[in-house]
Motif scaffolding. Sequence first.
Motif, PDB file in Angstrom:
ATOM      1  N   UNK A 408       0.833  -1.212   0.000  1.00 20.89           N
ATOM      2  CA  UNK A 408       0.000   0.000   0.000  1.00 20.89           C
ATOM      3  C   UNK A 408       0.866   1.261   0.000  1.00 20.89           C
ATOM      4  N   UNK A 409       1.864   1.293   0.882  1.00 21.01           N
ATOM      5  CA  UNK A 409       2.711   2.488   0.980  1.00 21.01           C
ATOM      6  C   UNK A 409       3.493   2.688  -0.323  1.00 21.01           C
ATOM      7  N   UNK A 410       3.955   1.587  -0.914  1.00 19.91           N
ATOM      8  CA  UNK A 410       4.701   1.678  -2.175  1.00 19.91           C
ATOM      9  C   UNK A 410       3.818   2.227  -3.295  1.00 19.91           C
ATOM     10  N   UNK A 411       2.611   1.765  -3.301  1.00 19.62           N
ATOM     11  CA  UNK A 411       1.651   2.231  -4.311  1.00 19.62           C
ATOM     12  C   UNK A 411       1.477   3.751  -4.224  1.00 19.62           C
ATOM     13  N   UNK A 412       1.394   4.237  -2.992  1.00 24.01           N
ATOM     14  CA  UNK A 412       1.245   5.683  -2.783  1.00 24.01           C
ATOM     15  C   UNK A 412       2.485   6.420  -3.271  1.00 24.01           C
ATOM     16  N   UNK A 413       3.656   5.878  -2.923  1.00 23.99           N
ATOM     17  CA  UNK A 413       4.907   6.547  -3.322  1.00 23.99           C
ATOM     18  C   UNK A 413       5.026   6.554  -4.855  1.00 23.99           C
ATOM     19  N   UNK A 414       4.735   5.421  -5.475  1.00 24.36           N
ATOM     20  CA  UNK A 414       4.811   5.347  -6.945  1.00 24.36           C
ATOM     21  C   UNK A 414       3.842   6.323  -7.600  1.00 24.36           C
ATOM     22  N   UNK A 415       2.797   6.648  -6.879  1.00 23.30           N
ATOM     23  CA  UNK A 415       1.789   7.536  -7.444  1.00 23.30           C
ATOM     24  C   UNK A 415       2.173   9.005  -7.317  1.00 23.30           C
ATOM     25  N   UNK A 416       3.166   9.295  -6.477  1.00 24.87           N
ATOM     26  CA  UNK A 416       3.559  10.690  -6.214  1.00 24.87           C
ATOM     27  C   UNK A 416       3.859  11.436  -7.515  1.00 24.87           C
ATOM     28  N   UNK A 417       4.593  10.774  -8.424  1.00 27.17           N
ATOM     29  CA  UNK A 417       4.993  11.510  -9.640  1.00 27.17           C
ATOM     30  C   UNK A 417       3.809  11.783 -10.574  1.00 27.17           C
ATOM     31  N   UNK A 418       2.740  11.056 -10.396  1.00 25.49           N
ATOM     32  CA  UNK A 418       1.556  11.325 -11.226  1.00 25.49           C
ATOM     33  C   UNK A 418       0.873  12.636 -10.836  1.00 25.49           C
ATOM     34  N   UNK A 419       1.267  13.174  -9.688  1.00 22.27           N
ATOM     35  CA  UNK A 419       0.686  14.444  -9.236  1.00 22.27           C
ATOM     36  C   UNK A 419       1.285  15.625 -10.000  1.00 22.27           C
ATOM     37  N   UNK A 420       2.504  15.446 -10.479  1.00 22.94           N
ATOM     38  CA  UNK A 420       3.258  16.541 -11.111  1.00 22.94           C
ATOM     39  C   UNK A 420       2.453  17.243 -12.196  1.00 22.94           C
ATOM     40  N   UNK A 421       2.495  18.578 -12.141  1.00 20.32           N
ATOM     41  CA  UNK A 421       1.876  19.360 -13.205  1.00 20.32           C
ATOM     42  C   UNK A 421       0.366  19.447 -13.110  1.00 20.32           C
ATOM     43  N   UNK A 422      -0.231  18.734 -12.174  1.00 21.36           N
ATOM     44  CA  UNK A 422      -1.701  18.769 -12.093  1.00 21.36           C
ATOM     45  C   UNK A 422      -2.180  19.871 -11.153  1.00 21.36           C
ATOM     46  N   UNK A 423      -1.277  20.382 -10.342  1.00 24.11           N
ATOM     47  CA  UNK A 423      -1.658  21.450  -9.415  1.00 24.11           C
ATOM     48  C   UNK A 423      -2.378  20.915  -8.199  1.00 24.11           C
ATOM     49  N   UNK A 424      -1.963  21.407  -7.058  1.00 23.04           N
ATOM     50  CA  UNK A 424      -2.672  20.981  -5.850  1.00 23.04           C
ATOM     51  C   UNK A 424      -2.995  22.214  -5.026  1.00 23.04           C
ATOM     52  N   UNK A 425      -3.873  22.026  -4.100  1.00 24.40           N
ATOM     53  CA  UNK A 425      -4.325  23.155  -3.301  1.00 24.40           C
ATOM     54  C   UNK A 425      -4.584  22.659  -1.889  1.00 24.40           C
ATOM     55  N   UNK A 426      -3.602  22.872  -1.021  1.00 28.54           N
ATOM     56  CA  UNK A 426      -3.769  22.445   0.372  1.00 28.54           C
ATOM     57  C   UNK A 426      -4.115  23.680   1.197  1.00 28.54           C
TER      58      UNK A 426
END
Length: 677
Positions: A408-426
């Motif tokens: 599960x944790x690996x899946x999350x880490x591997x997914x981190x780069x898919x966030x790039x360029x999409x913009x986030x708002x915390x």
Amino acid sequence: MAEEKAIEKKAKVADPVAASIDKATQEMIVRAQELGIDTCFDRAVTLKPCNIGNQGTCCKNCGMGPCRLPLGKGLAEGEEDTRKGICGATPNTIAARNFTRMIAAGAAAHSDHGRSVAEVFLSAARKETDAYQIKDTQKLLDIAPYFNVATTVKSEDGQDLDRDIDEIALEVAEVALREWGKEEGELLYLKRAPQPRYEIWKKLGVLPRNIDREVVDIMHRTHIGVDQDYKNLMKQGTRCALADGWGGSMMATDLQDVLFGTPYPLQSEANLGIMKDDHVNIIIHGHEPVLSEVIVAVSQSQEMIDYAKSKGAKGIQMGGICCTANEILQRHGVPLAGTFLQQELAIVTGACDAMVVDVQCVFQNLANVAKCFHTKLITTHPMAKMEQDNVIHIEFDEHHALEDAKKIVKLAIDNFENRKGKGSFIPQYKSPLIAGFGVESIKYHLGGTWRGDYFTLNDNIINGRIRGIGAVVGCNNVRTRHNEGHITVVKELIKNDVIVLTTGCNAIACAMEGLLTPETAQVYCGPGLAEVCEVVGIPPVLHMGSCVDNSRILLAATEVVRAGGLGKDLSEVPAAGSAPEWMSEKAISIGQYVVASGVYTVFGTTFPTSGAPVFQDYLFKGHEQLYGGMWDFEPDPIKHAHKMIAHIDKKRKALGIDKARERVLMSMEDRQKLSAA
Ligand code: NFS
């Protein structure tokens, strides 16, 4: 025409400020609306609740109905209530059936959680798993006697020798697990209640036999054509609720403490602002800590941190939603991401790389929201899957817990780069907090090193610095402004010197508002409570854990009785319960076991028996005669708090300690007048 439609559409979304008092929540509601993503706040605007179901008088327990018996304008004085269903069921019977079924569902949810923990506990005791060990041996020794498990053995020369801890653990595990389905007797933990309370339950015939049977009994008797007496239905409702509070929930708490460690006060933070743009964000949501405990451990391992860094992240940020949040907060200091109503919003940040869910309080719409982002939504429990195809199911099993957690944790880490360029708002809001109080730590903090007991708390209640105890707990409900009820009730209580014990989403709401810090005392508390908090160094609002940890509140109240001076039973203690924004069936089960334990309990938002006034009166007034505690309903949070305070004052008066308080709270001027006279 198109314009009109657009306006009409616009009118159907939530007004963020009317929906929540919390700035982070407001910002995220707006962001979701800008992105065209609906959240529960918007759906609440378009989807109105059914006014008949809401009153508790819709019966759909057979195929001849649903029989809907609305109260309409109500009954005139002396007017006969002629409403009845096809089978003749009266509004009282229907409302009582629905109410007891809510108790059954709530008790089942809490207790099944407890069962899972007991099963993992058994695996750990049998050494079948590497992921779990007995962490708190002292707590194991403390609870063993309640399971009739000896902690010592006699040597040949008659001396008491300590028994092997593994042997004790195994026996406790086996006896505990039997509590769910044993054939004879009564639940062992009932004897933990003060003796007079136990005797009341015995006299009224509500001692639970085992946990599962009380749930099944309710399902049987609420089937068409069985129990048609609302009092008899509630007798069983009480029995089942007690099986939850003094059974399934209490065992869940204790066994979790033994396995994962008993909480002690620690610092952390709360609200969506705990998420970090440059970290892998994993949000854990649900209830059972057997999974989240291992995920937390794995995410803190050097191996995973290095792996995250190799993928361009600065680290791994965990956060919790709902009661899982409270569990991993109180034992590891993992920050709270938010309450029940913020679950969709955590994904709307765009920065959530994985949301991991198990059971209870999980919105199905999470899958729809996750579809709009890169977020991986992972279900983990065989009992709780989702139909949407973007949901990943990784079934969790205690026998290969570490591998599951790593996956599960690996899946999350591997997914981190898919966030790039999409913009986030915390949203940049978070508050500091102290959490992790329990029976043991209250003993320590309020008792001090020399007198580690409840005497000091009792002394302060007797002398009036602390007026009484308020247990404020429970959910958020989207039918009322998010967190407003919670915060208003709690602030009004502490302003009036009532110390607050909190669990569940109320605890998260208080954390977000910054009420879980010692500094709060000087700002919001009355003079008596402020003084105690300052001397002892505790917050006026004590975070006691998740909803199953309401058992901690029952046991803390039992310790208060045991320490003396405040009556011989829980019903005599100046205390009151509250769930200002409840929504779940678990809350109804909790309310019933708290009432049956002798505590006056007020619910806000709505009450599910309002269409059956006679039955409701039985819960509100009739129960006081039986149990010394009763239900009440008050949606206005200020009035809600004052009803609790009035009850606390009534109990102080009955104990003869009302005068003490008047003395303590005299102003300096009053004192000067007195000494002049
Ligand atoms: Ni309690 Fe936990 Fe929150 Fe309500 Fe749901 S999380 S067990 S039910 S919503 S307090």
